[in-house]
Design an enzyme around this catalytic site. Structure first.
Site, PDB file in Angstrom:
ATOM      1  N   CYS A 100       1.599 -25.945 -44.114  1.00  0.00           N
ATOM      2  CA  CYS A 100       1.749 -25.271 -42.828  1.00  0.00           C
ATOM      3  C   CYS A 100       0.946 -23.977 -42.813  1.00  0.00           C
ATOM      4  O   CYS A 100       0.330 -23.634 -41.805  1.00  0.00           O
ATOM      5  CB  CYS A 100       3.228 -25.002 -42.579  1.00  0.00           C
ATOM      6  SG  CYS A 100       3.528 -24.163 -41.037  1.00  0.00           S
ATOM      7  N   CYS A 200       8.832 -25.084 -42.593  1.00  0.00           N
ATOM      8  CA  CYS A 200       8.100 -24.029 -41.927  1.00  0.00           C
ATOM      9  C   CYS A 200       8.193 -24.145 -40.403  1.00  0.00           C
ATOM     10  O   CYS A 200       7.667 -25.090 -39.823  1.00  0.00           O
ATOM     11  CB  CYS A 200       6.663 -24.154 -42.404  1.00  0.00           C
ATOM     12  SG  CYS A 200       5.479 -23.379 -41.389  1.00  0.00           S
TER      13      CYS A 200
END
Length: 395
Positions: A100, A200
């Site tokens: 991410c 995330c």
């Protein structure tokens, strides 16, 4: 005034990062990234994105900075979620947080920030950066955060020089208690907010339910391999060279059903990962069972009793060339290069002494001490002192 776009997540760390940037005289813009829509797999009232975006908005209002939400769910699905399914299907365990950062926060988000005329993007990561001059050129160094308990440099192990050149980490010099104190003193709504533990920017997700959207449950066997199995009693051969030795110690045991006894059933080998203890639902053993290997092709999970089971430990791991990444390109090892480093194979693991060996096909990481649960698909990160110089996907 330099313009900085900060990713406001609705947590205390990014709130204080935004405050510090404003205090330092930057022109600050807050953006909240919405990366996920599917509530069916989110554990509802734990950190839903709506509450987070409201908190982020209230922080921006308090600080008097412009704020908007950007919807990155399409990119998130393509670059993170699809990759995760793909990796789990192969029997590997991906790290979505590292991805991410590389793919979303410091790529898609960075490009949005630049389109808003930003000089930098900033995040609330506990890490630091500085600059050294090498051969007349600026080189950026990614350093561990001052707070050893919260150091998040590992999650940024895939960043490039280009990405680092445009990034600020305002809270890297602070400890978590100091960050909370600054938030409280400035009446930021996030001062006492719990840290989110989810994927995330998705919030808390039940991983099995999340994976079941694509990877259908399929019953298979759980086999317990005793620690006195012959696999662990092999005599170490003599090696013609270092590379042959490294290859030997990096290769994992290959089990079959005759290596142990059936102790239970599971709903899909790809839902499990090496070193996992929870979720096996097998009782009656003297010590808890740990997953020592998963065979997704035959849908079998191999387990062993206790966290000292020899099936959990290995001294050496390998990273393929195409999954090897140098944050410090100027330190990248050439063929036959050797480098003494400290390394970790998971977030929060204390740094371990290791030696890197560059071979034709990739890189061996040879640890001084055997490591527990070296897991394919996870990242290994290497450090010189407190500087993260490179990383790779464990193959």
């Amino acid at each position: 005034m330099k313009r900085v776009v900060i990713g406001l997540s609705g947590g205390v760390d990014s709130s204080v990062a935004a405050y510090l940037l404003k205090e330092a005289g930057y022109e600050v813009i807050g953006l909240f990234m919405k990366n996920w829509h599917d509530d069916s797999v989110t554990i509802s009232n734990e950190c839903p994105w709506l509450e987070d975006s409201n908190d982020a908005m209230m922080v921006a209002e308090k600080l008097g900075i412009p704020f908007q939400t950007v919807d990155l769910s399409k990119e998130y699905k393509e670059r993170i979620v699809d990759y995760m399914f793909n990796e789990y299907e192969k029997g590997r365990t991906p790290n979505p947080d590292v991805l991410c950062n590389r793919e979303i926060k410091f790529d898609v988000f960075l490009k949005i920030a630049m389109s808003l005329g930003a000089d930098y993007v900033a995040t609330g990561h506990y890490c630091r950066k500085d600059t050294v001059i090498k051969e007349g050129k600026e080189v950026y160094r990614l350093l561990a955060g001052k707070d050893v308990n919260k150091d998040q440099s590992y999650f940024l192990c895939q960043l490039s020089q280009e990405q680092l050149s445009k990034t600020l980490f305002p809270i890297g010099e602070l400890t978590k208690p100091e960050v909370r104190k600054i938030a409280a003193e400035n009446d930021l709504i996030t001062a006492d907010k719990k840290d989110s533990q989810g994927l995330c920017f998705i919030g808390k997700v039940r991983l099995p339910e999340f994976l079941q959207q694509k990877l259908k449950p399929k019953e298979g066997l759980i086999i317990e391999v005793p620690s006195e199995n012959n696999h662990y009693k092999k005599e170490i051969p003599s090696f013609k060279d270092k590379e042959e030795e490294l290859e030997y110690f990096a290769s994992k045991h290959s089990y079959n059903t005759s290596d142990g006894k059936v102790v239970g059933k599971h709903q899909g080998a790809h839902y499990f990962t090496k070193g996992q203890r929870k979720g096996l639902s097998v009782g009656g053993t003297a010590e808890p069972l740990f997953v020592i290997d998963t065979d997704v092709e035959h849908n079998i999970i191999y387990t062993g009793q206790g966290k000292n089971h020899p099936g959990l430990y290995r001294r050496t791991l390998f990273v393929n060339n195409d999954e090897l990444h140098w944050v410090r390109e100027d330190l990248a090892l050439k063929l036959d290069g050797v480098l003494k480093v400290k390394a970790r194979i998971r977030y929060r693991q204390p740094l371990q002494e290791a030696i890197l060996y560059k071979v034709d096909a990739g890189l061996y990481v040879d640890f001084d001490q055997k490591q527990s649960a070296i897991t394919e698909g996870q990242f290994v990160a290497f450090y010189l002192d407190d500087e993260l110089i490179g990383s790779g996907v464990i193959s």
